[in-house]
Design a protein around this motif. Structure first.
Motif, PDB file in Angstrom:
ATOM      1  N   ASN A 162      35.108  10.219  17.803  1.00 58.60           N
ATOM      2  CA  ASN A 162      36.113   9.846  16.465  1.00 58.60           C
ATOM      3  C   ASN A 162      35.734   8.529  15.881  1.00 58.60           C
ATOM      4  OD1 ASN A 162      37.245  12.444  16.561  1.00 58.60           O
ATOM      5  ND2 ASN A 162      38.848  12.016  17.911  1.00 58.60           N
ATOM      6  N   ALA A 163      35.462   7.587  16.870  1.00 58.25           N
ATOM      7  CA  ALA A 163      35.406   6.281  16.299  1.00 58.25           C
ATOM      8  C   ALA A 163      33.914   6.025  15.436  1.00 58.25           C
ATOM      9  CB  ALA A 163      35.435   5.041  17.264  1.00 58.25           C
ATOM     10  N   LEU A 164      33.067   6.804  16.183  1.00 60.98           N
ATOM     11  CA  LEU A 164      31.792   6.684  15.301  1.00 60.98           C
ATOM     12  C   LEU A 164      31.732   7.415  14.025  1.00 60.98           C
ATOM     13  CD1 LEU A 164      29.418   7.659  18.363  1.00 60.98           C
ATOM     14  CD2 LEU A 164      29.603   5.474  17.084  1.00 60.98           C
ATOM     15  N   ALA A 165      32.620   8.647  14.135  1.00 53.13           N
ATOM     16  CA  ALA A 165      32.669   9.464  12.668  1.00 53.13           C
ATOM     17  C   ALA A 165      33.388   8.570  11.777  1.00 53.13           C
ATOM     18  CB  ALA A 165      33.597  10.826  13.053  1.00 53.13           C
ATOM     19  N   ARG A 166      34.564   7.898  12.166  1.00 56.31           N
ATOM     20  CA  ARG A 166      34.955   6.895  11.191  1.00 56.31           C
ATOM     21  C   ARG A 166      34.237   5.958  10.545  1.00 56.31           C
ATOM     22  NH1 ARG A 166      37.674  10.733  12.448  1.00 56.31           N
ATOM     23  NH2 ARG A 166      36.456  11.499  10.734  1.00 56.31           N
ATOM     24  N   ASN A 167      33.358   5.396  11.336  1.00 60.35           N
ATOM     25  CA  ASN A 167      32.463   4.354  11.160  1.00 60.35           C
ATOM     26  C   ASN A 167      31.344   4.672  10.088  1.00 60.35           C
ATOM     27  OD1 ASN A 167      34.026   2.381  12.461  1.00 60.35           O
ATOM     28  ND2 ASN A 167      32.883   2.192  14.410  1.00 60.35           N
ATOM     29  N   ILE A 168      30.985   5.898  10.471  1.00 65.99           N
ATOM     30  CA  ILE A 168      30.057   6.703   9.659  1.00 65.99           C
ATOM     31  C   ILE A 168      30.673   6.604   8.070  1.00 65.99           C
ATOM     32  CG2 ILE A 168      28.442   8.355   9.161  1.00 65.99           C
ATOM     33  CD1 ILE A 168      28.218   8.819  12.221  1.00 65.99           C
TER      34      ILE A 168
END
Length: 361
Positions: free
Chosen positions: A19-25
């Motif tokens: 989820n953190a990677l998704a938000r950062n993308i």
């Protein structure tokens, strides 16, 4: 640009990283279409709840068995991929047809293994980025179908290189944290001290009432306890002590970390790196899972916290450390050095590079 993130709920660390990677993308690549999929819920929905519940019982009740298998894997034991259900591969075929990803990102070892198997058996060239959510290089993470690895530290990077991974395939990114942690703040010293206690997604915290009674009586210390999904402990403690604030599963962990002087927690990778981004010195419960043992060794080696021993009195150590301004500042400075080693924009460059051939075709 279609990006598929594969993960799972073995604990909450892998899922939180996804989820953190998704938000950062989303925040850095406008227009990217991101889909996050729990591999087990997709491939075997009827069995996924049982699998996750069994894992929870394994790590909380019979962790020695878990550690035994983990250590066997570290020593080059049987390849875990040999035990993957055969129906995973056709499920992957259906998954890729459904979402048409230009890049696959995995935050779970088994996801990387399955995609690697799929690429080998079909000749697929879909790029795979594996985000290692441990501060170690267990062989389960290393697969020939991986194009790039995101790793927690230079130590992990060097170990991967020693196994034959090319240096250009490895990015020191840290373990992904939510965007709310990316705005780092300066520490403001005050007379009153704030202790934050967390037990991870499962809320693995002390059960004895005497612990919380002593905690409540510590002079000059206000405590916040985040019980996570441990509803029983939340109900037991909520509103009971004047110096202890109790909250359940929350999304605003960054706010609690930013106002704390010290965190007392199990040394999970996500929590540890959230603390690093928050410049919050770490005191960790005695580790019992093998990954957490590696994490605690990392904490000590980097000088960013202290590790409690099995028979050590927890609250005596809390009192000793929380008022030691020199020790706490030393830990914050070492966290700054770690933060400076992270390439926080490299992941986005990798995604754009991997997507470019398909988007230009």
């Amino acid at each position: 640009m279609n990006i598929l993130i594969l993960t799972g709920k073995f604990g909450m660390g892998h899922y939180a990283a996804a989820n953190a990677l998704a938000r950062n993308i989303e925040n850095n690549i406008p227009g990217a279409k991101i889909t996050t999929v729990d591999l087990f819920e997709y491939a075997m929905p009827e069995y996924a709840p049982l699998v996750y519940k069994s894992f929870e019982l394994l790590v909380s009740k019979i962790s020695g068995v878990y550690n035994m298998f983990y250590k066997l894997g570290e020593k080059g034991g049987p390849d875990p991929a040999l035990f993957l259900p055969e129906h995973f591969l056709p499920k992957i075929q259906a998954l890729l047809c459904q979402y048409q990803p230009h890049v696959i990102v995995s935050t779970l070892p088994i996801s990387s293994q399955v995609i690697s198997m799929y690429k080998k058996s079909t000749g697929s060239t879909v790029p795979l980025v594996t985000c290692i959510t441990d501060i170690s290089t267990h062989p389960e993470w290393i697969n020939p179908g991986t194009n790039y690895y995101l790793v927690a530290s230079n130590t992990v990077r060097n170990t991967l290189i020693s196994t034959g991974i090319e240096p250009h395939q490895i990015l020191v990114y840290g373990i992904p944290v939510r965007p709310s942690f990316l705005n780092r703040c300066s520490y403001c010293c005050s007379t009153a001290r704030h202790l934050l206690i967390m037990g991870g997604g499962l809320g693995l915290l002390p059960k004895e009432s005497s612990f919380y009674e002593r905690l409540n009586s510590l002079p000059g210390i206000k405590t916040t306890i985040i019980t996570g999904n441990n509803q029983r402990l939340y109900e037991k403690l909520y509103g009971l002590y004047e110096n202890i604030e109790v909250v359940g599963y929350v999304d605003c962990v960054a706010e609690y970390m930013h106002k704390a002087d010290l965190i007392l927690s199990k040394p999970g990778g996500i929590t540890l790196f959230e603390a690093i981004y928050s410049r919050l010195p770490f005191l960790c419960f005695p580790p019992f899972l093998q990954q957490e043992i590696h994490n605690s060794q990392f904490i000590q080696a980097q000088g960013i916290g202290c590790v409690l021993q099995k028979n050590q009195d927890i609250l005596t150590e809390v009192q000793r450390l929380i008022y030691n301004d020199q020790a706490l500042e030393f830990m914050r400075e070492n966290m700054d050095l770690l933060y400076d080693s992270f390439d926080c924009t490299g992941f986005h460059r990798i995604l754009l590079k991997l997507c470019a051939p398909a988007l230009c075709a």
